[in-house]
Scaffold this motif. Sequence first.
Motif, PDB file in Angstrom:
ATOM      1  N   VAL A   1       1.773  -4.964  11.158  1.00 18.96           N
ATOM      2  CA  VAL A   1       1.624  -3.263  11.363  1.00 18.96           C
ATOM      3  C   VAL A   1       0.333  -3.079  10.239  1.00 18.96           C
ATOM      4  O   VAL A   1       0.268  -2.013  10.945  1.00 18.96           O
ATOM      5  N   ASP A   2       0.689  -3.902   9.387  1.00 22.81           N
ATOM      6  CA  ASP A   2      -0.591  -3.688   8.418  1.00 22.81           C
ATOM      7  C   ASP A   2      -1.839  -3.745   8.617  1.00 22.81           C
ATOM      8  O   ASP A   2      -2.807  -2.586   8.495  1.00 22.81           O
ATOM      9  N   VAL A   3      -2.320  -4.665  10.095  1.00 22.79           N
ATOM     10  CA  VAL A   3      -3.057  -4.935  10.885  1.00 22.79           C
ATOM     11  C   VAL A   3      -3.665  -3.739  11.651  1.00 22.79           C
ATOM     12  O   VAL A   3      -4.675  -3.172  11.537  1.00 22.79           O
ATOM     13  N   GLU A   4      -2.302  -3.438  12.159  1.00 26.56           N
ATOM     14  CA  GLU A   4      -2.583  -1.668  12.945  1.00 26.56           C
ATOM     15  C   GLU A   4      -2.949  -0.985  12.622  1.00 26.56           C
ATOM     16  O   GLU A   4      -3.820  -0.004  12.242  1.00 26.56           O
ATOM     17  N   GLU A   5      -1.942  -0.800  11.025  1.00 26.91           N
ATOM     18  CA  GLU A   5      -2.888   0.547  10.474  1.00 26.91           C
ATOM     19  C   GLU A   5      -4.284   0.908   9.926  1.00 26.91           C
ATOM     20  O   GLU A   5      -5.041   1.408  10.155  1.00 26.91           O
ATOM     21  N   GLY A   6      -5.054  -0.808   9.684  1.00 23.53           N
ATOM     22  CA  GLY A   6      -5.760  -0.574   9.371  1.00 23.53           C
ATOM     23  C   GLY A   6      -6.640  -0.682  10.424  1.00 23.53           C
ATOM     24  O   GLY A   6      -8.380   0.033  10.289  1.00 23.53           O
ATOM     25  N   LEU A   7      -6.714  -0.730  11.816  1.00 24.18           N
ATOM     26  CA  LEU A   7      -7.434  -0.829  12.722  1.00 24.18           C
ATOM     27  C   LEU A   7      -7.728   0.826  12.925  1.00 24.18           C
ATOM     28  O   LEU A   7      -8.546   1.188  13.646  1.00 24.18           O
ATOM     29  N   ASN A   8      -6.290   1.341  13.025  1.00 28.56           N
ATOM     30  CA  ASN A   8      -5.809   2.775  13.283  1.00 28.56           C
ATOM     31  C   ASN A   8      -7.386   3.577  12.499  1.00 28.56           C
ATOM     32  O   ASN A   8      -7.492   4.656  12.768  1.00 28.56           O
ATOM     33  N   ALA A   9      -7.313   3.764  11.469  1.00 26.88           N
ATOM     34  CA  ALA A   9      -8.319   4.322  10.594  1.00 26.88           C
ATOM     35  C   ALA A   9     -10.012   3.448   9.982  1.00 26.88           C
ATOM     36  O   ALA A   9     -10.588   3.877   9.784  1.00 26.88           O
ATOM     37  N   GLY A  10      -9.976   2.417  11.169  1.00 25.10           N
ATOM     38  CA  GLY A  10     -11.693   2.287  11.999  1.00 25.10           C
ATOM     39  C   GLY A  10     -12.134   1.576  10.683  1.00 25.10           C
ATOM     40  O   GLY A  10     -13.331   1.298  10.286  1.00 25.10           O
ATOM     41  N   MET A  11     -11.053   0.074  10.188  1.00 23.04           N
ATOM     42  CA  MET A  11     -11.196  -0.177   8.919  1.00 23.04           C
ATOM     43  C   MET A  11     -11.623  -1.369   9.283  1.00 23.04           C
ATOM     44  O   MET A  11     -11.212  -2.100  10.418  1.00 23.04           O
ATOM     45  N   TRP A  12     -12.016  -3.064   8.566  1.00 22.14           N
ATOM     46  CA  TRP A  12     -11.788  -4.151   8.690  1.00 22.14           C
ATOM     47  C   TRP A  12     -10.574  -4.651   8.246  1.00 22.14           C
ATOM     48  O   TRP A  12     -10.004  -3.850   7.392  1.00 22.14           O
ATOM     49  N   THR A  13     -10.147  -5.644   8.942  1.00 19.60           N
ATOM     50  CA  THR A  13      -8.620  -6.016   8.574  1.00 19.60           C
ATOM     51  C   THR A  13      -8.781  -7.313   8.907  1.00 19.60           C
ATOM     52  O   THR A  13      -9.151  -7.950   9.296  1.00 19.60           O
ATOM     53  N   VAL A  14      -8.249  -7.705   7.707  1.00 22.27           N
ATOM     54  CA  VAL A  14      -7.464  -9.049   6.988  1.00 22.27           C
ATOM     55  C   VAL A  14      -5.930  -9.427   6.808  1.00 22.27           C
ATOM     56  O   VAL A  14      -5.241  -8.693   6.385  1.00 22.27           O
ATOM     57  N   GLY A  15      -5.705 -10.507   7.708  1.00 20.28           N
ATOM     58  CA  GLY A  15      -4.272 -10.650   7.380  1.00 20.28           C
ATOM     59  C   GLY A  15      -3.680 -12.124   6.782  1.00 20.28           C
ATOM     60  O   GLY A  15      -4.773 -12.869   6.384  1.00 20.28           O
ATOM     61  N   LEU A  16      -2.405 -12.198   6.066  1.00 20.22           N
ATOM     62  CA  LEU A  16      -2.664 -13.030   4.796  1.00 20.22           C
ATOM     63  C   LEU A  16      -0.885 -13.639   6.141  1.00 20.22           C
ATOM     64  O   LEU A  16       0.114 -13.204   5.757  1.00 20.22           O
ATOM     65  N   SER A  17      -1.829 -14.784   5.725  1.00 21.49           N
ATOM     66  CA  SER A  17      -0.143 -15.894   7.361  1.00 21.49           C
ATOM     67  C   SER A  17       0.739 -16.562   6.014  1.00 21.49           C
ATOM     68  O   SER A  17       1.807 -16.468   6.733  1.00 21.49           O
ATOM     69  N   MET A  18       0.125 -16.751   4.921  1.00 21.51           N
ATOM     70  CA  MET A  18       1.221 -17.562   4.020  1.00 21.51           C
ATOM     71  C   MET A  18       2.033 -17.310   3.371  1.00 21.51           C
ATOM     72  O   MET A  18       3.167 -17.579   2.597  1.00 21.51           O
ATOM     73  N   THR A  19       1.728 -15.972   2.618  1.00 21.89           N
ATOM     74  CA  THR A  19       2.657 -15.786   1.614  1.00 21.89           C
ATOM     75  C   THR A  19       3.658 -14.027   1.576  1.00 21.89           C
ATOM     76  O   THR A  19       3.343 -13.626   0.836  1.00 21.89           O
ATOM     77  N   GLY A  20       3.272 -13.948   2.924  1.00 23.48           N
ATOM     78  CA  GLY A  20       3.896 -12.587   3.496  1.00 23.48           C
ATOM     79  C   GLY A  20       5.241 -13.094   3.754  1.00 23.48           C
ATOM     80  O   GLY A  20       5.925 -13.685   4.195  1.00 23.48           O
ATOM     81  N   ASN A  21       5.540 -11.922   4.615  1.00 24.10           N
ATOM     82  CA  ASN A  21       6.380 -11.354   5.636  1.00 24.10           C
ATOM     83  C   ASN A  21       6.978 -12.868   6.514  1.00 24.10           C
ATOM     84  O   ASN A  21       7.773 -13.058   7.027  1.00 24.10           O
ATOM     85  N   LEU A  22       5.711 -13.241   7.546  1.00 19.83           N
ATOM     86  CA  LEU A  22       5.782 -13.989   8.197  1.00 19.83           C
ATOM     87  C   LEU A  22       6.146 -14.843   8.857  1.00 19.83           C
ATOM     88  O   LEU A  22       7.023 -15.492   9.272  1.00 19.83           O
ATOM     89  N   LEU A  23       6.116 -15.822   6.807  1.00 20.02           N
ATOM     90  CA  LEU A  23       6.489 -16.837   6.955  1.00 20.02           C
ATOM     91  C   LEU A  23       8.520 -16.649   5.927  1.00 20.02           C
ATOM     92  O   LEU A  23       8.696 -17.120   6.066  1.00 20.02           O
TER      93      LEU A  23
END
Length: 257
Positions: free
Chosen positions: A177-199
């Motif tokens: 949803v962070d990525v979606e927020e950035g895309l909806n705002a017309g921004m470049w988006t960078v996801g973090l795979s190791m430090t966050g909620n998904l792991l």
Amino acid sequence: WAGTAVDHGSFAPTAVFLRLFESQGVSITAEDARSGMGLMKKDHLRTILSRPSIAQAWEAAHGLPHTEADIDHLFENFVPMQMSVLTEYAEPIPGLLKTVADLRSRNIKIGSTTGYLRSMMDILAPKAREYGYAPDCIVCPDEVPAGRPFPWMCYENAVRLGVYPMAAMVKVGDTPVDVEEGLNAGMWTVGLSMTGNLLGLSEAEIQGLPSQEREAKNQVAAAQLYQAGAHYVIAGIWDLPKVVEQIQERLAHGEQP
């Protein structure tokens, strides 16, 4: 904030959701608690309750399906519970302060969006500042018409920071949803795979994994972020400067996000 800049593994919200539902006679798993991470916390509650197993457990415990009034009641209880533990999860993720210093040396401004309310950030932000992290701008979901995935917090950051166009901004986060927020705002988006909620693991827990298992988990998390539309996925905030350099190159060649 949680899982991106502070609170490696995004534990503060998870712990509170587990305790909150237990107090209502409903047992949820950590996976359930993490299912709406990144959303404004009332929307997060709504997401948890919409899971079929939780909806059934709620009806079994309370005799009726959950209602909007139940969500309001849960949220009223959630807020003080969350505020009571925030300072325990304010320590910056390793590499954050170095990354911030690097970005500022390039005259890049640092704003932030969050699923936390302003009352929560009024507790978390001062504690994070004691550790050395103080972004130039913090926008909360209760200060705009709606939280993620809507772009309003990103737009408000742009206004307060005096930055435009939106293609000159980069959204970094650990949830789809962070990525979606950035895309909806017309921004470049960078996801973090190791430090966050998904792991959902602490730094020590990640280091304790066998290398093959660690890489497998990283690939699963990265795939979810790419599926959400991320332009880049990196392990953690420490890798952001090199991605910013690549984005600046692409902008110089006329590319847009």
